[in-house]
Design an enzyme around this catalytic site. Structure first.
Site, PDB file in Angstrom:
ATOM      1  N   LYS A  49      32.318  39.110  37.274  1.00 52.08           N
ATOM      2  CA  LYS A  49      31.189  39.602  38.089  1.00 52.08           C
ATOM      3  C   LYS A  49      29.882  39.149  37.420  1.00 52.08           C
ATOM      4  O   LYS A  49      29.872  38.093  36.783  1.00 52.08           O
ATOM      5  CB  LYS A  49      31.278  41.119  38.268  1.00 52.08           C
ATOM      6  CG  LYS A  49      32.668  41.531  38.787  1.00 52.08           C
ATOM      7  CD  LYS A  49      32.757  42.921  39.282  1.00 52.08           C
ATOM      8  CE  LYS A  49      34.172  43.164  39.816  1.00 52.08           C
ATOM      9  NZ  LYS A  49      34.332  44.477  40.409  1.00 52.08           N
TER      10      LYS A  49
ATOM     11  N   GLU B  20      42.375  44.380  47.209  1.00 56.29           N
ATOM     12  CA  GLU B  20      41.586  45.205  46.301  1.00 56.29           C
ATOM     13  C   GLU B  20      41.017  46.389  47.075  1.00 56.29           C
ATOM     14  O   GLU B  20      39.970  46.261  47.730  1.00 56.29           O
ATOM     15  CB  GLU B  20      40.408  44.409  45.723  1.00 56.29           C
ATOM     16  CG  GLU B  20      40.792  43.198  44.904  1.00 56.29           C
ATOM     17  CD  GLU B  20      39.656  42.782  43.962  1.00 56.29           C
ATOM     18  OE1 GLU B  20      39.893  42.746  42.765  1.00 56.29           O
ATOM     19  OE2 GLU B  20      38.535  42.529  44.443  1.00 56.29           O
TER      20      GLU B  20
ATOM     21  N   ASN C 110      37.724  38.291  36.907  1.00 57.66           N
ATOM     22  CA  ASN C 110      36.438  38.157  37.591  1.00 57.66           C
ATOM     23  C   ASN C 110      35.381  38.871  36.747  1.00 57.66           C
ATOM     24  O   ASN C 110      35.352  40.096  36.701  1.00 57.66           O
ATOM     25  CB  ASN C 110      36.558  38.798  38.987  1.00 57.66           C
ATOM     26  CG  ASN C 110      35.216  38.901  39.703  1.00 57.66           C
ATOM     27  OD1 ASN C 110      34.226  38.285  39.287  1.00 57.66           O
ATOM     28  ND2 ASN C 110      35.168  39.689  40.775  1.00 57.66           N
TER      29      ASN C 110
ATOM     30  N   GLU D  87      32.318  43.400  47.104  1.00 57.48           N
ATOM     31  CA  GLU D  87      30.904  43.535  46.711  1.00 57.48           C
ATOM     32  C   GLU D  87      30.034  42.580  47.511  1.00 57.48           C
ATOM     33  O   GLU D  87      28.892  42.887  47.851  1.00 57.48           O
ATOM     34  CB  GLU D  87      30.766  43.311  45.193  1.00 57.48           C
ATOM     35  CG  GLU D  87      31.339  44.495  44.425  1.00 57.48           C
ATOM     36  CD  GLU D  87      31.884  44.177  43.046  1.00 57.48           C
ATOM     37  OE1 GLU D  87      31.577  43.114  42.486  1.00 57.48           O
ATOM     38  OE2 GLU D  87      32.652  45.027  42.532  1.00 57.48           O
TER      39      GLU D  87
ATOM     40  N   HIS E 212      34.823  38.892  48.436  1.00 56.54           N
ATOM     41  CA  HIS E 212      34.954  40.068  47.570  1.00 56.54           C
ATOM     42  C   HIS E 212      34.219  41.243  48.221  1.00 56.54           C
ATOM     43  O   HIS E 212      33.180  41.052  48.846  1.00 56.54           O
ATOM     44  CB  HIS E 212      34.372  39.763  46.184  1.00 56.54           C
ATOM     45  CG  HIS E 212      34.706  40.824  45.174  1.00 56.54           C
ATOM     46  ND1 HIS E 212      34.040  42.028  45.131  1.00 56.54           N
ATOM     47  CD2 HIS E 212      35.660  40.885  44.206  1.00 56.54           C
ATOM     48  CE1 HIS E 212      34.575  42.781  44.169  1.00 56.54           C
ATOM     49  NE2 HIS E 212      35.553  42.105  43.592  1.00 56.54           N
TER      50      HIS E 212
ATOM     51  N   GLY F  74      36.467  49.383  39.858  1.00 58.74           N
ATOM     52  CA  GLY F  74      35.532  49.885  38.853  1.00 58.74           C
ATOM     53  C   GLY F  74      35.494  51.393  38.745  1.00 58.74           C
ATOM     54  O   GLY F  74      34.597  51.959  38.123  1.00 58.74           O
TER      55      GLY F  74
ATOM     56  N   GLY G 179      38.750  42.975  36.937  1.00 59.15           N
ATOM     57  CA  GLY G 179      37.307  43.020  36.723  1.00 59.15           C
ATOM     58  C   GLY G 179      37.003  43.426  35.287  1.00 59.15           C
ATOM     59  O   GLY G 179      37.132  42.632  34.356  1.00 59.15           O
TER      60      GLY G 179
ATOM     61  N   SER H 141      40.871  48.400  39.127  1.00 55.82           N
ATOM     62  CA  SER H 141      41.188  49.192  37.927  1.00 55.82           C
ATOM     63  C   SER H 141      42.534  48.847  37.303  1.00 55.82           C
ATOM     64  O   SER H 141      43.250  49.734  36.837  1.00 55.82           O
ATOM     65  CB  SER H 141      41.078  50.691  38.232  1.00 55.82           C
ATOM     66  OG  SER H 141      39.739  51.030  38.566  1.00 55.82           O
TER      67      SER H 141
HETATM   68  P1  13P Z   1      37.887  46.386  38.214  1.00 59.13           P
HETATM   69  O1  13P Z   1      39.126  45.786  37.568  1.00 59.13           O
HETATM   70  O2  13P Z   1      36.742  46.540  37.264  1.00 59.13           O
HETATM   71  O3  13P Z   1      38.213  47.626  38.971  1.00 59.13           O
HETATM   72  O4  13P Z   1      37.389  45.318  39.309  1.00 59.13           O
HETATM   73  C1  13P Z   1      38.288  44.768  40.203  1.00 59.13           C
HETATM   74  C2  13P Z   1      37.624  43.662  40.933  1.00 59.13           C
HETATM   75  O5  13P Z   1      36.745  43.888  41.741  1.00 59.13           O
HETATM   76  C3  13P Z   1      38.053  42.283  40.630  1.00 59.13           C
HETATM   77  O6  13P Z   1      37.561  41.387  41.559  1.00 59.13           O
END
Ligand code: 13P
Length: 249
Positions: free
Chosen positions: A11, A168, A9, A98, A96, A174, A233, A212
């Site tokens: 983002k 997640e 992803n 976010e 998601h 992140g 991510g 992560s």
């Molecule tokens: P990270 O791998 O950067 O922690 O993000 C995970 C994520 O939100 C994937 O959708």
């Protein structure tokens, strides 16, 4: 048999230059992956066609980070599942964290998006996860199970084949803090038990871990009995890192 999936992803990151560099690098590593593993790129929708062109016949699959719950019409800024399917993408991330936190997506909206995506034969990649406060309050399983149950309330029959769930934990996204493999496995097992209670074909539904995931912790996560892949991510933005992750499955 459950699908093995590693999805990147991006983002709101990327550029035409990144597409060329990253997809070129990822493609050259795909031959090292078992045929059955699905490697999925989920770029900003604007770059879908570019990624597709760059990917050629490599077998890379494509997805979008969000879809509308509506079919078509006066919904400025939205992209419908029909359009996603029309351009040849197969996956839609839905719910998601976010989008839940920053764009006020509710369980009701998320459930409607799942339905619309399934109608158009996309794989609905539903994201669920608890915040740190919820985990500290001992509410993690209740929160996650509630999210799964409400988002998938309308799913039945053959449509279950198009459902994938990504656990997640919000506090792991992140942040560099990964859930331990044991904690992640425990939550995946809980989700699978819930799916059984919902009369879903629980043993055939793929459950991914996200938060992560890096090259050095991917293998341990993917070796857990209820973890069927990952949603990546930050580490999906570098071809080498992403390749090391999908080769770990
Ligand atoms: P990270 O791998 O950067 O922690 O993000 C995970 C994520 O939100 C994937 O959708």
């Amino acid at each position: 048999m459950r699908r093995k999936i590693v999805a990147g992803n991006w983002k709101m990151n990327g550029s035409s230059e990144l597409v060329t560099k990253l997809i070129g690098g990822v493609k050259s590593e795909l031959s090292a992956v078992d045929k059955g593993v699905e490697v999925v790129i989920i770029p900003p929708a604007l770059y879908l066609r570019d990624v597709q062109q760059e990917a050629g016949d490599s077998g890379l699959k494509l997805g979008v980070q969000n879809v509308s719950q509506y079919e078509s019409g006066a919904y400025t800024g939205e992209i419908s599942p029909a359009m996603v399917a029309d351009v040849g993408a197969e996956f839609a991330l839905i719910g998601h964290s976010e989008r839940r936190a920053l764009f006020s997506e509710t369980d009701e909206t998320i459930a409607a998006k799942v339905q619309c995506a399934l109608t158009h034969k996309l794989t609905a990649l539903l994201c669920v996860g608890e915040t740190l406060d919820e985990r500290d309050a001992g509410q993690a399983e209740t929160v996650v199970c509630g999210q799964v149950e409400r988002a998938l309330a309308g799913v039945s029959g053959d449509s279950w084949k198009q459902v994938v769930i990504a656990y997640e934990p919000v506090w792991a996204i992140g942040t560099g803090k990964t859930a331990t493999a044991d904690d992640a496995q425990q939550m995946h097992k809980t989700i699978r038990s819930l799916l059984e209670k919902l009369d879903a074909p629980a043993d055939t539904i793929s459950l991914l871990y996200g938060g992560s995931v890096k090259a050095d912790n991917a293998a341990q996560m993917f070796s857990q009995p209820d973890i069927d892949g990952g949603l990546i991510g930050g580490a999906s933005l570098k071809a080498d890192d992403f390749a090391r992750i999908f080769k770990a499955i």
